[in-house]
Motif scaffolding. Structure first.
Motif, short mmCIF file in Angstrom:
data_model
loop_
_atom_site.label_atom_id
_atom_site.label_comp_id
_atom_site.label_asym_id
_atom_site.label_seq_id
_atom_site.Cartn_x
_atom_site.Cartn_y
_atom_site.Cartn_z
N LEU A 50 78.15 18.45 57.24
CA LEU A 50 76.86 18.90 56.70
C LEU A 50 76.27 20.04 57.52
CD1 LEU A 50 74.64 15.97 55.36
CD2 LEU A 50 75.15 18.15 54.27
N ALA A 51 76.40 19.95 58.83
CA ALA A 51 75.87 21.02 59.69
C ALA A 51 76.57 22.34 59.40
CB ALA A 51 76.03 20.64 61.16
N LEU A 52 77.89 22.31 59.28
CA LEU A 52 78.64 23.53 59.02
C LEU A 52 78.37 24.07 57.61
CD1 LEU A 52 82.08 22.77 60.72
CD2 LEU A 52 80.14 24.07 61.62
N ALA A 53 78.18 23.16 56.64
CA ALA A 53 77.89 23.60 55.28
C ALA A 53 76.54 24.32 55.22
CB ALA A 53 77.89 22.40 54.33
N GLN A 54 75.54 23.79 55.90
CA GLN A 54 74.23 24.44 55.93
C GLN A 54 74.31 25.79 56.65
OE1 GLN A 54 70.61 21.67 56.33
NE2 GLN A 54 72.24 20.50 57.31
N ALA A 55 75.03 25.81 57.76
CA ALA A 55 75.18 27.06 58.50
C ALA A 55 75.86 28.12 57.64
CB ALA A 55 75.97 26.82 59.79
#
Length: 233
Positions: A50-55
């Motif tokens: 999720l963190a990488l998708a938002q980034a």
């Protein structure tokens, strides 16, 4: 308020937004101007994925749509507490998200966070608290750590921390306490679309959280300490 109801209230429709698991993203229009929305729903735990998708969504906006405002819709229970994510380097993934948001700000994007449901711990720190400004809806729940967990970390009795929380917002959860500390700029009420319009129009270009906390009496020393450090030879 669920994300679909919020989108319809703010933009007249949730069209343009897509949901993949707990990850929310897309392009909407406010007063005919495009706006990138990046966020989470379902009290999502923020793990590596999720963190990488938002980034990625933030970085794509920087690359493809220079200067476009970004709205972060926040509903998270905090970081994903799972061995797999720890082994994959969740700390670095969440730092990457924070750096992507900071880069957007430096490139001239107005980045606004809105806590519309729940905001806890690291999932909030690396999103809304890095935006130009973070606002909240009245019914939102905000905290970094529950008092029992704070007691385990600090080795202080729960009764002592509970008593401290009554007089010091730093120890207490709740939207009002985060407003007092300067972490949340304002609480939206009434016409939410007008509130969004105003929030984007007057989003600060400099970090005012410590100054707001001092002015509101909820975080009295941070701004002064920061000023003294900057003045030190």
């Amino acid at each position: 308020m669920d994300w679909k109801s919020l989108a319809e209230t703010l933009f007249g429709s949730d069209r343009g937004l897509t949901l993949q698991g707990d990850f929310l993203q897309g392009e909407v229009a406010l007063d005919g101007e495009p706006l990138t929305v990046v966020g989470t729903t379902g009290h999502a735990p923020i793990g590596v994925r999720l963190a990488l998708a938002q980034a990625r969504a933030v970085l794509d906006t920087i690359a493809r749509h220079p200067g476009r405002p970004i709205l972060l819709l926040i509903d998270t229970q905090g970081q994903q507490l799972r061995r797999r994510d720890e082994l994959l380097g969740i700390n670095r993934a969440m730092a990457h998200l924070g750096m992507a948001i900071d880069l957007a700000r430096r490139r001239g994007h107005r980045v606004l966070g809105l806590v519309y449901d729940q905001a806890l711990s690291g999932g909030f720190i690396t999103s809304g608290l890095i935006a130009d400004a973070c606002d909240a809806l009245p019914q939102a729940e905000i905290r970094v750590m529950r008092i029992p967990a704070m007691s385990r970390v600090t080795k202080l009795p729960e009764d002592m921390l509970t008593e401290l929380s009554r007089a010091n917002p730093v120890f207490a959860p709740g939207v009002e306490n985060y407003v007092a500390m300067g972490g949340v700029r304002r609480v939206w009420s009434g016409d939410l679309q007008a509130a969004l319009r105003q929030a984007l129009a007057d989003a600060p270009t400099e970090d005012r959280r410590a100054l707001d906390g001092a002015e509101r009496g909820g975080r009295r020393l941070a701004a002064d300490v920061m000023a003294r450090v900057l003045e030190a030879p």
